[in-house]
Every structure is written in structure tokens, then in C-alpha cells.
Design a protein around this motif. Structure first.
Motif, short mmCIF file in Angstrom:
data_model
loop_
_atom_site.label_atom_id
_atom_site.label_comp_id
_atom_site.label_asym_id
_atom_site.label_seq_id
_atom_site.Cartn_x
_atom_site.Cartn_y
_atom_site.Cartn_z
N VAL A 1 9.96 42.77 21.08
CA VAL A 1 9.15 42.51 19.86
C VAL A 1 7.83 42.13 19.78
N HIS A 2 7.16 42.44 21.66
CA HIS A 2 6.37 41.49 21.31
C HIS A 2 4.85 42.36 20.37
N GLU A 3 4.35 41.67 20.07
CA GLU A 3 2.65 42.61 19.47
C GLU A 3 2.27 43.82 19.89
N SER A 4 1.86 43.77 20.93
CA SER A 4 1.46 45.36 22.06
C SER A 4 2.41 46.43 21.60
N TYR A 5 3.73 46.21 21.89
CA TYR A 5 5.02 46.87 21.06
C TYR A 5 4.82 47.43 20.09
N LEU B 1 11.32 50.41 33.79
CA LEU B 1 11.07 49.72 32.53
C LEU B 1 12.86 49.41 31.82
N ASN B 2 13.46 49.88 32.36
CA ASN B 2 15.43 49.46 32.56
C ASN B 2 15.38 48.20 33.30
N ILE B 3 14.48 48.36 34.60
CA ILE B 3 14.02 46.87 35.46
C ILE B 3 13.57 45.92 35.09
N MET B 4 12.96 45.82 35.14
CA MET B 4 11.89 45.18 34.31
C MET B 4 11.05 44.81 33.71
N PRO B 5 12.14 45.18 32.06
CA PRO B 5 11.92 44.01 30.62
C PRO B 5 11.04 42.75 30.50
N THR B 6 12.58 41.73 31.60
CA THR B 6 12.50 40.47 31.05
C THR B 6 11.23 40.27 32.03
N TYR B 7 11.39 40.19 32.93
CA TYR B 7 10.09 40.14 33.45
C TYR B 7 8.49 40.11 32.66
N THR B 8 8.64 41.61 32.41
CA THR B 8 7.29 41.88 32.00
C THR B 8 7.23 40.76 30.41
N GLY B 9 8.34 40.54 29.63
CA GLY B 9 8.24 39.57 28.42
C GLY B 9 8.11 38.55 28.58
N MET B 10 8.64 37.80 30.32
CA MET B 10 8.66 36.38 30.76
C MET B 10 6.98 36.27 30.89
N ALA B 11 6.00 37.49 31.89
CA ALA B 11 4.58 37.44 31.79
C ALA B 11 4.11 37.28 30.84
N GLN B 12 4.11 37.99 29.95
CA GLN B 12 3.79 38.18 27.77
C GLN B 12 3.52 37.30 27.58
N ASP B 13 5.04 36.45 27.50
CA ASP B 13 4.67 35.28 27.09
C ASP B 13 3.90 34.10 27.73
N TYR B 14 4.08 34.12 29.26
CA TYR B 14 2.83 32.82 29.31
C TYR B 14 1.36 33.54 29.72
N VAL B 15 1.27 35.25 28.68
CA VAL B 15 0.15 35.09 29.06
C VAL B 15 -0.20 34.33 28.04
N HIS B 16 0.41 34.51 26.39
CA HIS B 16 0.12 33.64 25.29
C HIS B 16 0.06 32.84 25.34
N ILE B 17 0.45 31.71 26.15
CA ILE B 17 0.48 30.08 26.14
C ILE B 17 -0.98 30.07 27.23
#
Length: 140
Positions: free
Chosen positions: A9-13, A91-107
Motif C-alpha cells: 500500500v505504498h504511495e509508489s504502488y 516479486l512473490n519472494i521479495m515483497p516483505t524486504y522491498t516493503g521494509m526497504a521502502q519504510d527505511y527510506v521513508h524514515i
């Protein structure tokens, strides 16, 4: 063990979903319509002209032009299909890690903005004091 992960549910998505039709589908459809219209126009011009053999030579020339292009496009289509398949698997394997990376970038964006604001705060304070002093004494 094949649990479905929730969609991001990120803004980029969200922006991607909105821009999909206007920036990907619409140009492809318009290009296809333009190419089909040009083919029909060229065929009509070649067909209704006097010249007898012109149609046969036009067909032969078209075949010699189109066949190599079609072979190249089939190869490109296979490569693109393979890349899409691999990206779907990734994308089926990595959504958790890409979401975490996006959250860290936002922080990190928050920290960077706070740091930039802290760096210019003394300068704004001095400029404000100088403006206050000039306003108090009536000089411009």
C-alpha cells in the motif's frame, strides 16, 4: 505454506496503478491503431493505382521487409516474457524486504529533512534578528 502476502500500500504502488492505463496501455493501443491505419492506407493506394505488376512487387517487398522484423520481434517477445516471468517470481519472494526497504527510506527522509532544517535554523535566526533590529530602528 503458500500464504498470500497482502498487496503493498505504498504511495509508489498506488501511483503505478493510476498511471498504468495512461502511460503504458494507451500509447501501445494508439501506436497499434496508427500502424494498422497506415497499412490499410498504403494497401489501398497500391491496389487502386494503374500498373498491373506493382501489387505483386509490393507484396514481395513487404515480405522481405517484414520477415526479419518478425523474427527479431519474436525473439524480443520471448526475452520480455522471460523477464516478466522472472520478475513475477521475484516479486512473490521479495515483497516483505522491498516493503521494509521502502519504510527505511521513508524514515531516512524524515531524518534528512530534520537535519537540513537544523542546519539552516541558525542562519534564519540571525537573519530574523537582523530584520527585527532594522525594523526597530526604522532603517531599510
Amino acid at each position: 505454506m503458500n500464504a498470500k502476502l497482502p498487496q503493498p500500500v505504498h504511495e509508489s504502488y498506488k501511483r503505478h496503478r493510476k498511471q498504468l492505463a495512461w502511460q503504458i496501455i494507451l500509447p501501445v493501443v494508439l501506436s497499434a491503431i496508427l500502424i494498422i491505419a497506415l497499412i490499410v492506407l498504403i494497401n489501398n493506394i497500391a491496389t487502386f493505382r494503374d500498373g498491373g505488376d506493382v501489387g505483386r512487387w509490393a507484396a514481395i517487398s513487404t515480405i522481405w521487409i517484414v520477415v526479419p522484423i518478425m523474427i527479431g520481434l519474436i525473439i524480443m517477445l520471448a526475452l520480455l516474457g522471460g523477464l516478466v516471468y522472472l520478475m513475477a517470481k521475484l516479486l512473490n519472494i521479495m515483497p516483505t524486504y522491498t516493503g521494509m526497504a521502502q519504510d527505511y527510506v521513508h524514515i531516512a527522509v524524515g531524518y534528512i529533512k530534520r537535519g537540513a532544517d537544523a542546519a539552516v535554523k541558525p542562519i534564519f535566526l540571525l537573519d530574523g534578528l537582523g530584520a527585527s533590529i532594522k525594523a526597530f530602528f526604522g532603517r531599510k
